[in-house]
Enzyme design. Structure first.
Site, PDB file in Angstrom:
ATOM      1  CE1 TYR A  54      -3.209  -3.134   0.703  1.00 30.13           C
ATOM      2  CE2 TYR A  54      -3.486  -2.455   2.868  1.00 30.13           C
ATOM      3  CZ  TYR A  54      -3.647  -3.115   1.699  1.00 30.13           C
ATOM      4  OH  TYR A  54      -4.578  -4.195   1.865  1.00 30.13           O
ATOM      5  CG  HIS A 112      -0.643  -8.509   0.713  1.00 26.05           C
ATOM      6  ND1 HIS A 112      -0.445  -7.289   0.478  1.00 26.05           N
ATOM      7  CD2 HIS A 112      -2.150  -8.656   0.478  1.00 26.05           C
ATOM      8  CE1 HIS A 112      -1.570  -6.395   0.422  1.00 26.05           C
ATOM      9  NE2 HIS A 112      -2.762  -7.247   0.238  1.00 26.05           N
TER      10      HIS A 112
HETATM   11  N1  LIG Z   1      -5.581  -8.393   2.183  1.00 23.08           N
HETATM   12  C1  LIG Z   1      -5.831  -8.207   1.017  1.00 23.08           C
HETATM   13  O1  LIG Z   1      -5.591  -8.566   0.029  1.00 23.08           O
HETATM   14  C2  LIG Z   1      -6.611  -6.858   1.113  1.00 23.08           C
HETATM   15  C3  LIG Z   1      -7.506  -6.705  -0.093  1.00 23.08           C
HETATM   16  C4  LIG Z   1      -8.455  -5.665  -0.210  1.00 23.08           C
HETATM   17  C5  LIG Z   1      -8.675  -4.650   0.986  1.00 23.08           C
HETATM   18  N2  LIG Z   1      -7.939  -5.147   2.172  1.00 23.08           N
HETATM   19  C6  LIG Z   1      -8.043  -4.432   3.477  1.00 23.08           C
HETATM   20  O2  LIG Z   1      -9.547  -4.085   3.706  1.00 23.08           O
HETATM   21  C7  LIG Z   1      -9.927  -2.921   3.807  1.00 23.08           C
HETATM   22  C8  LIG Z   1     -11.363  -2.536   3.307  1.00 23.08           C
HETATM   23  O3  LIG Z   1     -11.358  -3.057   2.014  1.00 23.08           O
HETATM   24  P1  LIG Z   1     -11.844  -2.149   0.726  1.00 23.08           P
HETATM   25  O4  LIG Z   1     -11.593  -0.732   1.173  1.00 23.08           O
HETATM   26  O5  LIG Z   1     -10.881  -2.640  -0.373  1.00 23.08           O
HETATM   27  O6  LIG Z   1     -13.467  -2.421   0.728  1.00 23.08           O
HETATM   28  P2  LIG Z   1     -14.720  -1.975   1.770  1.00 23.08           P
HETATM   29  O7  LIG Z   1     -14.335  -1.874   2.906  1.00 23.08           O
HETATM   30  O8  LIG Z   1     -15.633  -2.962   1.308  1.00 23.08           O
HETATM   31  O9  LIG Z   1     -15.103  -0.873   0.881  1.00 23.08           O
HETATM   32  C9  LIG Z   1     -14.720   0.681   1.464  1.00 23.08           C
HETATM   33  C10 LIG Z   1     -14.801   1.697   0.239  1.00 23.08           C
HETATM   34  O10 LIG Z   1     -16.168   1.534  -0.047  1.00 23.08           O
HETATM   35  C11 LIG Z   1     -16.710   3.003  -0.310  1.00 23.08           C
HETATM   36  N3  LIG Z   1     -18.009   3.427   0.352  1.00 23.08           N
HETATM   37  C12 LIG Z   1     -19.034   3.998  -0.308  1.00 23.08           C
HETATM   38  N4  LIG Z   1     -20.102   4.181   0.553  1.00 23.08           N
HETATM   39  C13 LIG Z   1     -19.382   4.052   1.651  1.00 23.08           C
HETATM   40  C14 LIG Z   1     -20.110   4.242   3.093  1.00 23.08           C
HETATM   41  N5  LIG Z   1     -21.195   4.636   3.270  1.00 23.08           N
HETATM   42  N6  LIG Z   1     -19.177   3.771   4.101  1.00 23.08           N
HETATM   43  C15 LIG Z   1     -18.000   3.565   3.873  1.00 23.08           C
HETATM   44  N7  LIG Z   1     -17.340   3.419   2.688  1.00 23.08           N
HETATM   45  C16 LIG Z   1     -18.014   3.643   1.581  1.00 23.08           C
HETATM   46  C17 LIG Z   1     -15.560   3.975  -0.009  1.00 23.08           C
HETATM   47  O11 LIG Z   1     -14.958   4.242  -1.433  1.00 23.08           O
HETATM   48  P3  LIG Z   1     -14.441   5.838  -1.691  1.00 23.08           P
HETATM   49  O12 LIG Z   1     -13.219   5.918  -0.924  1.00 23.08           O
HETATM   50  O13 LIG Z   1     -14.193   5.612  -3.007  1.00 23.08           O
HETATM   51  O14 LIG Z   1     -15.504   6.643  -1.139  1.00 23.08           O
HETATM   52  C18 LIG Z   1     -14.521   3.011   0.768  1.00 23.08           C
HETATM   53  O15 LIG Z   1     -13.274   3.223   0.334  1.00 23.08           O
HETATM   54  C19 LIG Z   1      -8.734  -2.236   2.859  1.00 23.08           C
HETATM   55  O16 LIG Z   1      -8.264  -0.798   3.578  1.00 23.08           O
HETATM   56  C20 LIG Z   1      -7.597  -2.964   3.248  1.00 23.08           C
HETATM   57  O17 LIG Z   1      -7.029  -2.709   4.766  1.00 23.08           O
HETATM   58  C21 LIG Z   1      -7.162  -6.442   2.173  1.00 23.08           C
END
Ligand SMILES: NC(=O)c1ccc[n+]([C@@H]2O[C@H](COP(=O)([O-])OP(=O)(O)OC[C@H]3O[C@@H](n4cnc5c(N)ncnc54)[C@H](OP(=O)(O)O)[C@@H]3O)[C@@H](O)[C@H]2O)c1
Length: 250
Positions: A54, A112
């Site tokens: 990241y 990861h």
């Molecule tokens: N280990 C892995 O391979 C892996 C892969 C993916 C993620 N992760 C981890 O999981 C975390 C979360 O995953 P993610 O960010 O991909 O997906 P998520 O938590 O399902 O989605 C978050 C995104 O949804 C959007 N969103 C729209 N409406 C929202 C609302 N009402 N409240 C909050 N968010 C809203 C936002 O996008 P906008 O910012 O565009 O508004 C936000 O960035 C990551 O930050 C990371 O730490 C790990």
């Protein structure tokens, strides 16, 4: 109904606690990361989920350190990048994480993704185990591991524990996978639950792509919550109840 709050913690197989809710910084630009981490901590988060890939370990740590909250109340996760899944590269990443963050230890270091073939996956795991033995890491785990990867790692751990002594093979505390009602991963969840390995859900709100779903939208209306709140509750209630401990110290 079970009680859950932003202060809820779980006990990991390592013996350490992990705050149930984490603030993920995937795709958070380094230039903004310290500030948004600071806001998250002000709003009650104590757990930040970063990764070498990241490119924001340093500003994540900066936001944590400048919060004024003591290190032992904070929880920092990072991950060995998929392209660097070897013993040597993983050793270097552990050193580099400590250098760029200025932390004395990492709370949770994950692999990861299960890239690189068996030998390199095990090599990277060994580097994490050595990091724990050296006091540089408290808990270790994996991410994006399917059942066959978990079986492979468990076989290595059992063999190493029996030939070299208890815990010499390491302890899997966490498997972080994409997990939500449209991707419930029953096989992985069952594997982890049977062994007490905690599941960490990523993309728990499905990046807000399911807000109008005909099952989810009425539930949100019924309970007077947002679709994201319903989905986060689903994640929290679904898997790790057994490890929950109540900690209301802040
Ligand atoms: N280990 C892995 O391979 C892996 C892969 C993916 C993620 N992760 C981890 O999981 C975390 C979360 O995953 P993610 O960010 O991909 O997906 P998520 O938590 O399902 O989605 C978050 C995104 O949804 C959007 N969103 C729209 N409406 C929202 C609302 N009402 N409240 C909050 N968010 C809203 C936002 O996008 P906008 O910012 O565009 O508004 C936000 O960035 C990551 O930050 C990371 O730490 C790990």
């Amino acid at each position: 109904m079970s009680s859950l709050s932003i202060h809820t913690k779980y006990r990991m197989p390592s013996g350490y606690e992990i705050p149930a809710l984490g603030y993920g910084v995937y795709q958070t630009p380094a230039a903004e990361c310290a500030e948004v981490v600071g806001h998250a901590l002000k709003n009650g988060y104590r757990h930040v989920d970063s990764a070498v890939a990241y490119r924001n370990e340093q500003p994540s740590a900066e936001g944590m350190k400048s919060s004024g909250i003591s290190r032992d109340e904070l929880f920092f996760t990072t991950k060995i990048p998929p392209k660097d899944m070897t013993y040597e590269n993983s050793k270097q990443h552990i050193e580099n994480t400590l250098k760029v963050t200025g932390f004395d230890y990492v709370d949770l270091y994950l692999l990861h993704s299960p890239y690189g073939g068996k030998e390199n996956r095990i090599g990277a795991w060994k580097a994490l185990v050595e990091g724990v033995e050296a006091g540089k890491i408290r808990s270790i785990g994996v991410s994006n591991y399917g059942v066959h990867h978990l079986d492979e790692l468990e076989a290595y751990i059992k063999e190493t524990d029996s030939s070299q002594g208890p815990q010499k093979g390491g302890v899997i505390s966490i498997n972080q996978v994409e997990l939500h009602p449209w991707l419930a991963r029953k096989d992985i969840v069952d594997w982890c639950k049977a062994r007490g390995v905690l599941l960490e859900a990523y993309c728990p709100i499905v990046r807000a792509t399911k807000n109008d779903d005909p099952l989810l939208a009425p539930l949100a209306k019924k309970y007077g919550k947002t679709p994201s709140q319903i989905l986060i509750r689903w994640s929290l209630q679904m898997v790790n109840e057994r490890a929950k401990i109540e900690v209301d110290q802040y």
